[in-house]
Design a protein around this motif. Structure first.
Motif, PDB file in Angstrom:
ATOM      1  N   UNK A 152       0.644  -1.343  -0.002  1.00 20.03           N
ATOM      2  CA  UNK A 152      -0.138   0.181  -0.116  1.00 20.03           C
ATOM      3  C   UNK A 152       1.040   1.411  -0.034  1.00 20.03           C
ATOM      4  N   UNK A 153       2.073   1.235   0.888  1.00 20.36           N
ATOM      5  CA  UNK A 153       2.860   2.464   0.936  1.00 20.36           C
ATOM      6  C   UNK A 153       3.608   2.724  -0.426  1.00 20.36           C
ATOM      7  N   UNK A 164       1.721   7.605   3.386  1.00 21.06           N
ATOM      8  CA  UNK A 164       0.884   6.422   3.297  1.00 21.06           C
ATOM      9  C   UNK A 164      -0.456   6.473   4.069  1.00 21.06           C
ATOM     10  N   UNK A 165      -0.629   7.217   5.418  1.00 18.05           N
ATOM     11  CA  UNK A 165      -1.875   7.309   6.049  1.00 18.05           C
ATOM     12  C   UNK A 165      -2.786   8.225   5.532  1.00 18.05           C
ATOM     13  N   UNK A 168      -4.070   6.385   2.302  1.00 13.98           N
ATOM     14  CA  UNK A 168      -5.309   5.313   2.747  1.00 13.98           C
ATOM     15  C   UNK A 168      -6.521   6.196   2.969  1.00 13.98           C
ATOM     16  N   UNK A 169      -6.309   7.546   3.543  1.00 16.01           N
ATOM     17  CA  UNK A 169      -7.518   8.379   4.066  1.00 16.01           C
ATOM     18  C   UNK A 169      -8.293   8.735   2.794  1.00 16.01           C
ATOM     19  N   UNK A 170      -7.452   9.274   1.725  1.00 14.64           N
ATOM     20  CA  UNK A 170      -7.997   9.722   0.625  1.00 14.64           C
ATOM     21  C   UNK A 170      -8.624   8.976  -0.129  1.00 14.64           C
ATOM     22  N   UNK A 171      -8.102   7.564  -0.394  1.00  7.93           N
ATOM     23  CA  UNK A 171      -8.604   6.590  -1.067  1.00  7.93           C
ATOM     24  C   UNK A 171      -9.927   6.022  -0.627  1.00  7.93           C
ATOM     25  N   UNK A 172     -10.110   6.014   0.573  1.00 10.69           N
ATOM     26  CA  UNK A 172     -11.299   5.766   1.447  1.00 10.69           C
ATOM     27  C   UNK A 172     -12.611   6.593   1.152  1.00 10.69           C
ATOM     28  N   UNK A 173     -12.031   7.931   1.208  1.00  8.01           N
ATOM     29  CA  UNK A 173     -12.744   9.185   0.948  1.00  8.01           C
ATOM     30  C   UNK A 173     -13.441   8.865  -0.451  1.00  8.01           C
ATOM     31  N   UNK A 174     -12.512   8.641  -1.307  1.00  9.94           N
ATOM     32  CA  UNK A 174     -13.069   8.776  -2.671  1.00  9.94           C
ATOM     33  C   UNK A 174     -13.693   7.269  -3.267  1.00  9.94           C
ATOM     34  N   UNK A 175     -13.311   6.495  -2.632  1.00 15.65           N
ATOM     35  CA  UNK A 175     -14.005   5.114  -3.230  1.00 15.65           C
ATOM     36  C   UNK A 175     -14.924   4.387  -2.200  1.00 15.65           C
ATOM     37  N   UNK A 176     -14.818   4.939  -0.923  1.00 14.47           N
ATOM     38  CA  UNK A 176     -15.736   3.965   0.184  1.00 14.47           C
ATOM     39  C   UNK A 176     -15.133   3.002   0.802  1.00 14.47           C
TER      40      UNK A 176
END
Length: 201
Positions: A152-153, A164-165, A168-176
């Motif tokens: 992931x990193x 990395x954090x 992960x936060x941005x990816x979750x915000x954009x994709x759920x």
């Protein structure tokens, strides 16, 4: 094949570019591979990397090689339409998404002011340049998650998000989904499709 022979980047021409020497404006045009833009030697744009520079005799040759004219120095003599400028910016983001792309950096690369770039891009694309860069990075990250075994990193680093954090936060915000969940969901889906006997449609 191009209907002309591309010119060689000599020391003299390189010096004219980095010195913004207007005396050479009638002698050649230079294009930058990473931005897709071509300029007059006198253009006050950011100094390109030497290995990314291509030399042409005139604007017509640069256009036929699929480069676009600079909005700042207007090497074709006319004003670049906003839709073409936004296409330049989009290409620039698509090519350089793994680098740090602030509004100021993009404005510098695409030869305009940050305010005008932000306003024009949003008017044409319906989103800001920074939002488009984030979307591009998330699309690339999805491809890495599905088609590679990168951590992931490492994927965050590959798409221009070395924290990395934050990635992960941005990816979750954009994709759920978190990147790890997204990868697992896609792989479970692939396994289900492979094991499915196909008797039902």
């Amino acid at each position: 094949m191009l209907p002309f022979e591309e010119e060689r980047l000599t020391e003299e021409k390189w010096r004219a570019i980095i010195d913004n020497n207007a005396a050479y404006d009638a002698r050649f045009i230079y294009a930058v591979k990473t931005t897709g833009i071509f300029c007059r030697p006198s253009c006050k744009s950011r100094e390109p990397k030497m290995e990314n520079v291509r030399i042409f005799k005139n604007a017509e040759q640069a256009l036929s090689a699929h480069f676009r004219p600079c909005k700042r120095c207007k090497p074709t003599g006319g004003r670049l339409p906003d839709i073409d400028w936004v296409a330049q910016i989009t290409q620039c983001i698509d090519t350089n998404y793994s680098e740090t792309l602030t509004l100021e950096t993009l404005a510098d690369m695409c030869h305009g002011s940050p305010y005008h770039l932000h306003r024009t891009f949003k008017k044409i694309k319906g989103m800001t340049p920074v939002e488009y860069a984030q979307q591009t990075r998330m699309d690339k990250a999805k491809q890495y998650l599905i088609h590679s075994d990168k951590t992931i990193a490492d994927i965050g680093l590959s798409v221009g998000l070395p924290n990395a954090s934050y990635f992960i936060t941005l990816f979750k915000k954009k994709t759920g989904h978190t990147p790890a969940d997204y990868r697992q969901l896609y792989r479970n889906k692939s396994i289900t499709e492979v094991s499915y006997d196909g008797s039902q449609k």
